[in-house]
Design a protein around this motif. Structure first.
Motif, PDB file in Angstrom:
ATOM      1  N   SER A  93       0.757  -1.161  -0.112  1.00 43.45           N
ATOM      2  CA  SER A  93       0.044   0.096  -0.111  1.00 43.45           C
ATOM      3  C   SER A  93       1.195   1.105  -0.044  1.00 43.45           C
ATOM      4  CB  SER A  93      -0.936  -0.197   0.888  1.00 43.45           C
ATOM      5  OG  SER A  93      -1.836  -0.831   1.291  1.00 43.45           O
ATOM      6  N   LYS A  94       1.963   1.359   0.910  1.00 40.33           N
ATOM      7  CA  LYS A  94       2.752   2.450   1.100  1.00 40.33           C
ATOM      8  C   LYS A  94       3.258   2.617  -0.376  1.00 40.33           C
ATOM      9  CE  LYS A  94       6.707   4.017   3.650  1.00 40.33           C
ATOM     10  NZ  LYS A  94       7.372   3.963   5.215  1.00 40.33           N
ATOM     11  N   GLU A  95       4.096   1.569  -1.034  1.00 40.53           N
ATOM     12  CA  GLU A  95       4.679   1.703  -2.117  1.00 40.53           C
ATOM     13  C   GLU A  95       3.796   2.080  -3.112  1.00 40.53           C
ATOM     14  OE1 GLU A  95       7.106  -1.937  -2.107  1.00 40.53           O
ATOM     15  OE2 GLU A  95       7.388  -2.402  -0.395  1.00 40.53           O
ATOM     16  N   GLY A  96       2.385   1.583  -3.224  1.00 34.92           N
ATOM     17  CA  GLY A  96       1.856   1.611  -4.452  1.00 34.92           C
ATOM     18  C   GLY A  96       1.948   3.243  -4.180  1.00 34.92           C
ATOM     19  N   ALA A  97       1.000   3.521  -3.440  1.00 32.79           N
ATOM     20  CA  ALA A  97       0.993   5.071  -3.104  1.00 32.79           C
ATOM     21  C   ALA A  97       2.326   6.248  -3.594  1.00 32.79           C
ATOM     22  CB  ALA A  97       0.738   5.885  -1.647  1.00 32.79           C
ATOM     23  N   ALA A  98       3.806   5.835  -3.499  1.00 33.97           N
ATOM     24  CA  ALA A  98       4.587   6.646  -3.639  1.00 33.97           C
ATOM     25  C   ALA A  98       5.126   6.916  -5.295  1.00 33.97           C
ATOM     26  CB  ALA A  98       6.204   5.240  -2.684  1.00 33.97           C
ATOM     27  N   ALA A 117      -5.368   9.654  -4.811  1.00 34.46           N
ATOM     28  CA  ALA A 117      -5.850   8.523  -3.731  1.00 34.46           C
ATOM     29  C   ALA A 117      -5.781   7.488  -3.687  1.00 34.46           C
ATOM     30  CB  ALA A 117      -7.563   9.162  -4.891  1.00 34.46           C
ATOM     31  N   GLY A 118      -5.519   7.623  -2.496  1.00 33.34           N
ATOM     32  CA  GLY A 118      -5.192   6.129  -2.186  1.00 33.34           C
ATOM     33  C   GLY A 118      -6.879   4.770  -2.630  1.00 33.34           C
ATOM     34  N   SER A 119      -6.626   3.733  -3.299  1.00 35.25           N
ATOM     35  CA  SER A 119      -7.631   3.240  -3.172  1.00 35.25           C
ATOM     36  C   SER A 119      -7.652   2.148  -2.326  1.00 35.25           C
ATOM     37  CB  SER A 119      -7.972   2.665  -4.800  1.00 35.25           C
ATOM     38  OG  SER A 119      -8.432   1.399  -4.735  1.00 35.25           O
ATOM     39  N   ILE A 120      -9.496   2.696  -1.919  1.00 39.53           N
ATOM     40  CA  ILE A 120      -9.176   0.637  -0.698  1.00 39.53           C
ATOM     41  C   ILE A 120     -10.374  -0.185  -1.734  1.00 39.53           C
ATOM     42  CG2 ILE A 120     -10.833   0.822   1.722  1.00 39.53           C
ATOM     43  CD1 ILE A 120      -8.670   3.672   2.017  1.00 39.53           C
ATOM     44  N   GLY A 121     -10.487  -1.321  -2.266  1.00 44.36           N
ATOM     45  CA  GLY A 121     -11.871  -1.865  -2.678  1.00 44.36           C
ATOM     46  C   GLY A 121     -11.867  -2.608  -1.251  1.00 44.36           C
ATOM     47  N   GLY A 147      -0.515   2.799   4.965  1.00 47.83           N
ATOM     48  CA  GLY A 147       0.796   2.057   4.035  1.00 47.83           C
ATOM     49  C   GLY A 147       0.593   3.545   2.977  1.00 47.83           C
ATOM     50  N   LEU A 148      -1.226   3.486   3.230  1.00 50.45           N
ATOM     51  CA  LEU A 148      -1.439   5.029   1.346  1.00 50.45           C
ATOM     52  C   LEU A 148      -1.247   5.529   2.097  1.00 50.45           C
ATOM     53  CD1 LEU A 148      -5.018   3.588   0.543  1.00 50.45           C
ATOM     54  CD2 LEU A 148      -2.535   3.389  -1.116  1.00 50.45           C
ATOM     55  N   PHE A 156      -8.284   9.380  -0.147  1.00 47.37           N
ATOM     56  CA  PHE A 156      -8.924   8.168  -0.083  1.00 47.37           C
ATOM     57  C   PHE A 156      -9.787   8.049  -0.750  1.00 47.37           C
ATOM     58  CE2 PHE A 156      -7.145   7.240   4.667  1.00 47.37           C
ATOM     59  CZ  PHE A 156      -5.406   6.735   4.365  1.00 47.37           C
ATOM     60  N   ILE A 157     -10.214   7.039  -1.238  1.00 50.04           N
ATOM     61  CA  ILE A 157     -11.041   5.791  -1.775  1.00 50.04           C
ATOM     62  C   ILE A 157     -11.716   4.534  -1.510  1.00 50.04           C
ATOM     63  CG2 ILE A 157     -10.550   5.556  -4.175  1.00 50.04           C
ATOM     64  CD1 ILE A 157     -13.450   6.580  -5.369  1.00 50.04           C
ATOM     65  N   ILE A 158     -12.778   4.968  -0.920  1.00 49.43           N
ATOM     66  CA  ILE A 158     -13.492   3.991  -0.402  1.00 49.43           C
ATOM     67  C   ILE A 158     -14.903   3.033  -1.368  1.00 49.43           C
ATOM     68  CG2 ILE A 158     -14.892   2.114   1.682  1.00 49.43           C
ATOM     69  CD1 ILE A 158     -13.561   4.311   3.373  1.00 49.43           C
ATOM     70  N   GLU A 159     -14.356   2.827  -2.432  1.00 47.76           N
ATOM     71  CA  GLU A 159     -14.842   2.499  -4.051  1.00 47.76           C
ATOM     72  C   GLU A 159     -15.224   0.532  -3.963  1.00 47.76           C
ATOM     73  OE1 GLU A 159     -12.542   3.079  -7.066  1.00 47.76           O
ATOM     74  OE2 GLU A 159     -10.565   2.138  -6.117  1.00 47.76           O
ATOM     75  N   THR A 160     -15.912   0.584  -4.890  1.00 45.99           N
ATOM     76  CA  THR A 160     -16.807  -0.521  -5.110  1.00 45.99           C
ATOM     77  C   THR A 160     -17.653  -1.276  -4.187  1.00 45.99           C
ATOM     78  OG1 THR A 160     -15.154   0.148  -6.235  1.00 45.99           O
ATOM     79  CG2 THR A 160     -16.522  -2.101  -7.408  1.00 45.99           C
TER      80      THR A 160
END
Ligand code: THG
Length: 609
Positions: A93-98, A117-121, A147-148, A156-160
């Motif tokens: 999560s951290k690396e993805g955001a970075a 936007a940190g994607s949170i499925g 991590g994000l 943050f986006i809490i999505e789907t």
């Protein structure tokens, strides 16, 4: 990143498009994914082939997206566990955001800042179906969000989301994270409405909005995935007409067509632009983007559209409500009152008490359903029984009622852990019954943070350190003190508060309580006049304890009538036993009125009682 509401005044904000579609177009090999066993785990590409992820971001940034989403839709331990990668949740999560942040920085200019936007499925589990506990889900989201945040996400986006309990667990995680880290990011929550018109769990859009609107951590609310913009239109319109929060919309490139097990999306960039122009310029949607099947061409068109000016202003018609997992019920109806069935209560019904003692949970649920058939709009639920484990009993009942009772529940308990157990397992928006000032602020200090954490409304009884208030003035004074504390100190809003001005029975013949009915009714008038946004409620049957059944029905009905005239919004009653005034004969009505207003002529009272 500043407030989304402010950012979207001048023009809509544009999110990016599909991650999967773009990755597929790169023809990645199993080796790119880190081996055959990881093929399809898009989140592991953050480690195994970051250049592929960078390319997705770069494509969308070049297309003009203001906000790019991290490649972390499934970077929670719950999802990563399917690949045996659960221990990497925080790191990925951290690396993805970075990675996203690095790309966003490269493309940012003073005129056009780019955000991440940190994607949170939704993970792969539905808490309302018992797939996972609320706490386990919260913990998993917490790691992912930590991590994000540490990797540099701007929001943050809490999505789907398919199940409102997924969102509530994610919001609980975000609340805890922001508290621990003394920070706060904007949070967008986005639900997925399937082609049948509800979320996967059967939730209507109104119920989703009712359950989510109370969370002050949410910056925008909307819809993504499952269908194209055409199928979304009614629900988008609903949100733009009712949501006090900015509205977000991120459709697929049309309804997917299944060709040989692979989803194909046919909506062209042109068509997407047309629908989204309507959503933005006519309906007032202010944050847009693309979900499955959308490409950088789609996003380039949305970016053009965003350049053409501000979203339409919205006239918002918001009604404070409660909700079950399925539907939303306003806390005021015309004609009043909102009827709250009283019978799922171990103190108020011998039958319910016996079913609970036999642990016949299904029949407990049946009693709930019977009351809905009798006309109840909501149901009071109390499972307290001396010597039993009330938390456990609440768990058994609430987990069943969550998915099998279509109307909202009122959680009636004096025990804080019981209230929390109920709220944690309730996907809709519950009402907590109740707070008071009997032990000073003690009870409010425990219950109101729970209401905030889970988005519940609350009933407040006019009781203080001196006991139950008896006069209208004292009831009003206690109510005002509760408002001041609830709003000023605990962050509740007046519309989250429902005042119960409580009555003693008039059936005891006790001199001391002869004015109880009228004082209760007049206190309602005082509260509603001074604080019209608050609601009022009464446990109506209380007034007639000790009388015979017929007299009880008459007195309850007449009392209810006058309480409604004074502004009562909600009533806890035996739904099938309330009689319209016209159905009560003149004499019964007159006698009951004399009792309520303490105008009685002594000889005649004996006839009713
Ligand atoms: N205010 C708030 N909450 C409340 C009350 C209130 N919750 C509990 C109670 N009062 C409201 N509920 C009931 C439920 C049943 C009865 C009265 C109030 C009742 N029961 C019958 C009896 O006891 O005689 C029937 C018993 C049976 O069926 O076995 O009267 O005031 N906020």
């Amino acid at each position: 990143m500043t407030d989304l509401q402010k950012l979207t005044i001048e023009r809509p904000l544009v999110f990016d498009g599909a991650t999967g579609t773009n990755l597929q177009s790169q023809n990645l090999t199993p080796e790119d994914f880190g081996g055959e066993h990881l093929a399809g785990c898009n989140e592991y590409l953050i480690r195994s082939k970051p250049s592929a992820v960078e390319r997705v971001h770069a494509d969308y940034l070049m297309a003009g997206a203001d906000i790019i989403e991290t490649d972390t839709f499934g970077s929670s331990s719950i999802v990563l566990a399917e690949y045996g990668l659960e221990s990497l949740a925080y790191d990925l999560s951290k690396e993805g955001a970075a990675i996203a942040k690095k790309m966003a920085r490269e493309f940012s200019t003073k005129e056009k800042p780019r955000y991440v936007a940190g994607s949170i499925g939704p993970t792969t589990k539905l808490p309302s179906l018992g797939h996972i506990s609320f706490d386990a889900m919260r913990d998993s989201y917490f790691q992912q969000m930590a991590g994000l945040l540490d990797g540099g996400a701007d929001l943050f986006i809490i999505e789907t989301c398919q199940d409102l309990l997924q969102i509530k667990a994610a919001l609980a995680a975000a609340q805890d994270l922001f508290r621990d880290e003394r920070t706060r990011l904007p949070v967008i929550t986005s639900v997925t409405i399937e082609t049948m018109g509800t979320m996967l769990m059967g939730t209507e859009i109104a119920a989703a909005l009712t359950a989510l609107e109370p969370f002050d951590i949410i910056s925008a609310i909307g819809l993504n995935c499952a269908t194209g913009p055409k199928e979304m239109e009614e629900n988008v319109r609903y949100l733009t007409q009712t949501s006090p929060l900015p509205v977000f919309c991120m459709p697929n490139a049309g309804l997917p067509e299944n060709i040989g097990g692979v989803a194909h999306y046919h909506l062209t960039p042109d068509e997407l632009e047309r629908y989204m122009t309507h959503f933005v310029q006519d309906l007032g949607v202010s944050i847009i983007g693309g979900c499955c099947g959308t490409t950088n061409e789609h996003i380039a068109r949305l970016s053009d559209l965003a350049g053409r000016g501000r979203p339409a202003p919205r006239a918002i018609d918001w009604t404070p409500s409660a909700a079950s997992i399925y539907s939303s019920v306003p806390m005021h109806v015309e004609p009043a009152p909102v009827i709250i069935g009283e019978r799922c209560n171990t103190n108020g019904s011998k039958k319910f008490r016996e079913l609970l003692l036999q642990e016949d949970w299904d029949s407990c649920v049946s009693m709930a359903k019977e009351q809905i058939k009798e006309g109840a709009h909501m149901l009071d639920l109390c499972v307290a029984y001396v010597g039993r484990d009330e938390v456990r009993d609440m768990h058994e009942v609430i987990t069943r009622m969550n998915t099998s009772v279509t109307v909202p529940l009122v959680i009636d308990s004096t025990e804080y852990p019981v209230i929390e157990e109920a709220l944690k397992h309730y996907a809709g928006r519950a009402i907590v019954n109740s707070i008071n000032l009997e032990d000073g602020e003690e009870r409010m200090a425990h219950v109101l943070p729970l209401c905030k954490k889970y988005g519940a409304a609350v009933i407040a009884l006019t009781i203080d350190e001196d006991g139950m208030a008896k006069t209208r003035e004292k009831k009003f004074e206690v109510a005002e003190r509760i408002i001041e504390l609830s709003v000023g100190k605990y962050g509740m809003r007046e519309e989250d508060l429902i005042f119960d001005t409580l009555t003693f029975t008039l059936g005891s013949g006790d001199e001391e309580f002869r004015k109880a009915g009228i004082e209760t009714v007049e206190a309602i008038r005082l509260i509603k006049t001074a604080h019209p946004r608050t609601k009022t409620i009464l446990g109506v049957s209380n007034i007639s304890f000790g009388l015979n059944p017929h007299s009880r029905h008459v007195l309850n009905s007449v009392f209810l009538h006058f309480a409604i005239e004074a502004g009562l919004d909600m009533a806890i009653v035996h739904a099938s036993k309330i009689m319209p005034l016209a159905k009560i004969d003149d004499r019964g009505r007159e006698l009951a009125k004399q009792i309520v207003f303490d105008e009685r002529v002594f000889e005649e009272v004996a006839v009713v009682a």
